[in-house]
Write a protein that holds these residues in place. Sequence first.
Motif, PDB file in Angstrom:
ATOM      1  N   ASP A   1     -94.513  23.815  -3.552  1.00 30.92           N
ATOM      2  CA  ASP A   1     -93.076  24.046  -3.445  1.00 30.92           C
ATOM      3  C   ASP A   1     -92.584  24.527  -4.815  1.00 30.92           C
ATOM      4  O   ASP A   1     -92.735  23.813  -5.815  1.00 30.92           O
ATOM      5  N   PRO A   2     -91.990  25.725  -4.901  1.00 30.91           N
ATOM      6  CA  PRO A   2     -91.528  26.237  -6.207  1.00 30.91           C
ATOM      7  C   PRO A   2     -90.609  25.273  -6.948  1.00 30.91           C
ATOM      8  O   PRO A   2     -90.591  25.245  -8.179  1.00 30.91           O
ATOM      9  N   LYS A   3     -89.873  24.470  -6.201  1.00 33.15           N
ATOM     10  CA  LYS A   3     -88.942  23.549  -6.842  1.00 33.15           C
ATOM     11  C   LYS A   3     -89.647  22.352  -7.481  1.00 33.15           C
ATOM     12  O   LYS A   3     -89.032  21.618  -8.257  1.00 33.15           O
ATOM     13  N   TRP A   4     -90.932  22.161  -7.174  1.00 33.36           N
ATOM     14  CA  TRP A   4     -91.646  21.079  -7.837  1.00 33.36           C
ATOM     15  C   TRP A   4     -91.732  21.360  -9.336  1.00 33.36           C
ATOM     16  O   TRP A   4     -91.618  20.459 -10.155  1.00 33.36           O
ATOM     17  N   ASN A   5     -91.956  22.638  -9.688  1.00 31.04           N
ATOM     18  CA  ASN A   5     -91.860  23.075 -11.089  1.00 31.04           C
ATOM     19  C   ASN A   5     -92.721  22.226 -12.021  1.00 31.04           C
ATOM     20  O   ASN A   5     -92.243  21.736 -13.051  1.00 31.04           O
ATOM     21  N   ASN A   6     -93.992  22.025 -11.610  1.00 31.94           N
ATOM     22  CA  ASN A   6     -94.919  21.211 -12.400  1.00 31.94           C
ATOM     23  C   ASN A   6     -94.404  19.792 -12.615  1.00 31.94           C
ATOM     24  O   ASN A   6     -94.710  19.137 -13.615  1.00 31.94           O
ATOM     25  N   GLY A   7     -93.614  19.324 -11.666  1.00 31.08           N
ATOM     26  CA  GLY A   7     -93.085  17.971 -11.731  1.00 31.08           C
ATOM     27  C   GLY A   7     -91.790  17.834 -12.498  1.00 31.08           C
ATOM     28  O   GLY A   7     -91.193  16.756 -12.535  1.00 31.08           O
ATOM     29  N   ASN A   8     -91.324  18.929 -13.090  1.00 29.80           N
ATOM     30  CA  ASN A   8     -90.126  18.884 -13.938  1.00 29.80           C
ATOM     31  C   ASN A   8     -88.891  19.352 -13.178  1.00 29.80           C
ATOM     32  O   ASN A   8     -88.275  20.356 -13.509  1.00 29.80           O
ATOM     33  N   TYR A   9     -88.540  18.625 -12.141  1.00 28.07           N
ATOM     34  CA  TYR A   9     -87.363  18.960 -11.344  1.00 28.07           C
ATOM     35  C   TYR A   9     -86.264  17.944 -11.610  1.00 28.07           C
ATOM     36  O   TYR A   9     -86.510  16.840 -12.105  1.00 28.07           O
ATOM     37  N   THR A  10     -85.054  18.303 -11.282  1.00 26.61           N
ATOM     38  CA  THR A  10     -83.936  17.378 -11.403  1.00 26.61           C
ATOM     39  C   THR A  10     -83.676  16.728 -10.045  1.00 26.61           C
ATOM     40  O   THR A  10     -84.101  17.242  -9.005  1.00 26.61           O
ATOM     41  N   GLN A  11     -82.965  15.611 -10.052  1.00 26.75           N
ATOM     42  CA  GLN A  11     -82.651  14.932  -8.804  1.00 26.75           C
ATOM     43  C   GLN A  11     -81.624  15.698  -7.973  1.00 26.75           C
ATOM     44  O   GLN A  11     -81.427  15.405  -6.795  1.00 26.75           O
ATOM     45  N   GLU A  12     -80.998  16.681  -8.603  1.00 25.60           N
ATOM     46  CA  GLU A  12     -80.054  17.533  -7.872  1.00 25.60           C
ATOM     47  C   GLU A  12     -80.750  18.712  -7.208  1.00 25.60           C
ATOM     48  O   GLU A  12     -80.166  19.391  -6.360  1.00 25.60           O
ATOM     49  N   ASP A  13     -81.992  18.981  -7.585  1.00 22.76           N
ATOM     50  CA  ASP A  13     -82.709  20.130  -7.042  1.00 22.76           C
ATOM     51  C   ASP A  13     -84.178  19.756  -6.853  1.00 22.76           C
ATOM     52  O   ASP A  13     -85.061  20.256  -7.539  1.00 22.76           O
ATOM     53  N   ILE A  14     -84.440  18.848  -5.918  1.00 27.73           N
ATOM     54  CA  ILE A  14     -85.780  18.319  -5.699  1.00 27.73           C
ATOM     55  C   ILE A  14     -86.614  19.252  -4.822  1.00 27.73           C
ATOM     56  O   ILE A  14     -86.058  20.098  -4.110  1.00 27.73           O
ATOM     57  N   PRO A  15     -87.945  19.107  -4.830  1.00 23.35           N
ATOM     58  CA  PRO A  15     -88.804  19.910  -3.952  1.00 23.35           C
ATOM     59  C   PRO A  15     -88.748  19.372  -2.523  1.00 23.35           C
ATOM     60  O   PRO A  15     -89.725  18.841  -1.982  1.00 23.35           O
ATOM     61  N   GLU A  16     -87.590  19.499  -1.920  1.00 22.48           N
ATOM     62  CA  GLU A  16     -87.338  18.905  -0.609  1.00 22.48           C
ATOM     63  C   GLU A  16     -88.276  19.441   0.468  1.00 22.48           C
ATOM     64  O   GLU A  16     -88.791  18.694   1.300  1.00 22.48           O
ATOM     65  N   HIS A  17     -88.508  20.759   0.451  1.00 20.10           N
ATOM     66  CA  HIS A  17     -89.348  21.362   1.491  1.00 20.10           C
ATOM     67  C   HIS A  17     -90.769  20.807   1.423  1.00 20.10           C
ATOM     68  O   HIS A  17     -91.355  20.443   2.444  1.00 20.10           O
ATOM     69  N   GLY A  18     -91.326  20.731   0.216  1.00 13.72           N
ATOM     70  CA  GLY A  18     -92.698  20.261   0.065  1.00 13.72           C
ATOM     71  C   GLY A  18     -92.863  18.808   0.450  1.00 13.72           C
ATOM     72  O   GLY A  18     -93.821  18.432   1.145  1.00 13.72           O
TER      73      GLY A  18
END
Length: 364
Positions: free
Chosen positions: A190-207
């Motif tokens: 999931d692109p939003k995972w971002n190597n684990g560096n995501y914010t709680q406002e933009d989480i890897p929801e799909h993955g």
Amino acid sequence: MKVATRRDTGVINIGELRLESGKILPNVELAYERVGSTNLPAILVCHALTGTQDCVGNEDAPGYWANLIGHGGYIDLDKYQVISFNVLGGCNQSTGPLSINPLTGKPYQTEFPFITIRDMVQAQYQALEKIGIEHLKAVIGGSLGGMQVLEWGIMYPNKMDALFPIAVTPFLNDYAIAFNNIARLAILQDPKWNNGNYTQEDIPEHGLSLARMVGMITYRSGDLFNERFGREQRGPVGVAHEEIAYEIESYLDYQGKKLTKRFDANSYLYLLKAMDTHDIGRERGGWKKAASAITKPLHAIGYSGDLLFPTSELKQLVEHLQVTDKITTFDEVDTRFGHDGFLVEFEKWGARIEQHLKMLHNQK
């Protein structure tokens, strides 16, 4: 008249924890639920992958085993107190990827060290010591919780009077690891995972949602899915690929999105990896040799149709212990729920736990 249940919740700080890897986690905290009179013998409940410390809960938010534990229940709060911890690496107030790294002042995220089931158990042991619980009447848990139960019996064999490993096996087999890998890749890609560096406002929801769907397929039997949904359509045949046509699709979509509202993707990854490492025989000369460290009665329960933790593998552990003259029993529950049997149909198996606890109670 209903008897009021004493219920305490909070966080226990156990300080530094040396992990199996040799790394040291500073300032470790475990969130807990403690239900019943603190003067009564204690039973430790260990939760499954996406569970929390709230195994009993309250009237407004019942826990996952609220129908198993209660005054006059299968686990009787008139006789026992029950304590449960959110596991190390979890995301419900225990130290995990969401926690603040004291060295950086920022959430650990993927800087959190890898953990094992043995690390979880060691942390719980230290937490019990902190609150003055020196001995347990029993340790009980299903799935990831069952893994912890087996490790409790090997790592701290004199800490309890009995063990209840449920819906688990001595090691996680390759079939289950394969599904864990698919779930893991769903999050990592999931692109939003971002190597684990995501914010709680933009989480890897799909993955995370997709990972949950993969899990849901393995938790229950094909017969149950077919019986429940029966190819019932939600929309017309021939709709676009991304649209939902069948009720089973709608169900999985709902379950996936539901988890994203309460669970952290990084924590999910760490706990999956911990499950993959589950093998009581790892670095102990094999599971049979490791099992010899178990000295207290072990009462195992498996569920027919469990894809992830076949009852035959749990039964093999029990039979091995019986050969060595250990007090051991095995019950297989006939259910269409498969692995999820340990979360439902308590009337089918709760009495077995009650019976074994009653025998322990009468011995004292």
